[in-house]
Design an enzyme around this catalytic site. Sequence first.
Site, mmCIF file in Angstrom:
data_model
loop_
_atom_site.group_PDB
_atom_site.id
_atom_site.type_symbol
_atom_site.label_atom_id
_atom_site.label_comp_id
_atom_site.label_asym_id
_atom_site.label_seq_id
_atom_site.Cartn_x
_atom_site.Cartn_y
_atom_site.Cartn_z
ATOM 1 N N GLU A 1 0.928 -1.241 -0.035
ATOM 2 C CA GLU A 1 0.005 0.010 0.017
ATOM 3 C C GLU A 1 0.830 1.246 -0.039
ATOM 4 O O GLU A 1 1.853 1.105 0.686
ATOM 5 C CB GLU A 1 -0.891 -0.043 1.171
ATOM 6 C CG GLU A 1 -0.316 0.294 2.545
ATOM 7 C CD GLU A 1 -1.122 0.770 3.799
ATOM 8 O OE1 GLU A 1 -1.675 2.006 3.469
ATOM 9 O OE2 GLU A 1 -1.671 0.041 4.367
ATOM 10 N N LYS B 1 -8.004 -3.773 9.684
ATOM 11 C CA LYS B 1 -6.549 -3.522 9.954
ATOM 12 C C LYS B 1 -6.353 -3.275 11.583
ATOM 13 O O LYS B 1 -7.266 -1.953 11.820
ATOM 14 C CB LYS B 1 -6.197 -2.121 9.134
ATOM 15 C CG LYS B 1 -5.325 -1.263 9.542
ATOM 16 C CD LYS B 1 -4.860 -0.439 8.933
ATOM 17 C CE LYS B 1 -4.094 0.888 9.349
ATOM 18 N NZ LYS B 1 -3.780 1.905 8.630
#
Length: 214
Positions: free
Chosen positions: A40, A128
């Site tokens: 990411e 997350k």
Amino acid sequence: MDLLTELTDRKVLAVVRADTPDLAVACIRTLAGAGVTALEVSLTTPGALDAIARARADSPPDVLIGAGTVLTAEHAELAATAGASFTVTPGLTPGAPRSTALGLPLLCGALTPTEVLAALDAGATAVKVFPAATHGPGYLRDLLASLPHAPLIAIGGIDAAAAPRYLAAGARAVGVGSPLLGDAGRGGSLTALAERAARLLRAVGHRDTPAAAR
């Protein structure tokens, strides 16, 4: 693309922050070549969307490149336009529902059981858990005792030594930023970055072949 299956298989999500888009692209190329193929790019990186678009254009299809720190609906829209494979948010931001509406797999940040459930209710592919290192692997294990089917990704302050403990506690994968990137995002050695990536992959028992060797 089933993002959860891919992350579970790959075990590592690299979090890339850099001073420039050129440095971000160089880090992505180096990490992918070393075998870290889920990444990411935080939108806190100047020119992050350009970096995502460039890296997407010259990376093999199996290299997953997402946009991180997606705070707004516009962030999600721009990430989709740049070709991001998925989005990552620090919490249930306005960017989270917009990501799912656009069909982008979402890793939604959460910490408490209530937040985990809210993220899943919002359509997150996985949650997350951040900041993971503040609470340790035991906290992840406790969350899963109450929410055994929650797909959790541990992110925040995790290095190669700690990563196996989070996986053993039930994390589907670990997200690793500064301990992996080191100073590479500021122009530091890419060779050292590749070496750190190799150590991390060995630590988690990843057996995939580096992209550069395919």
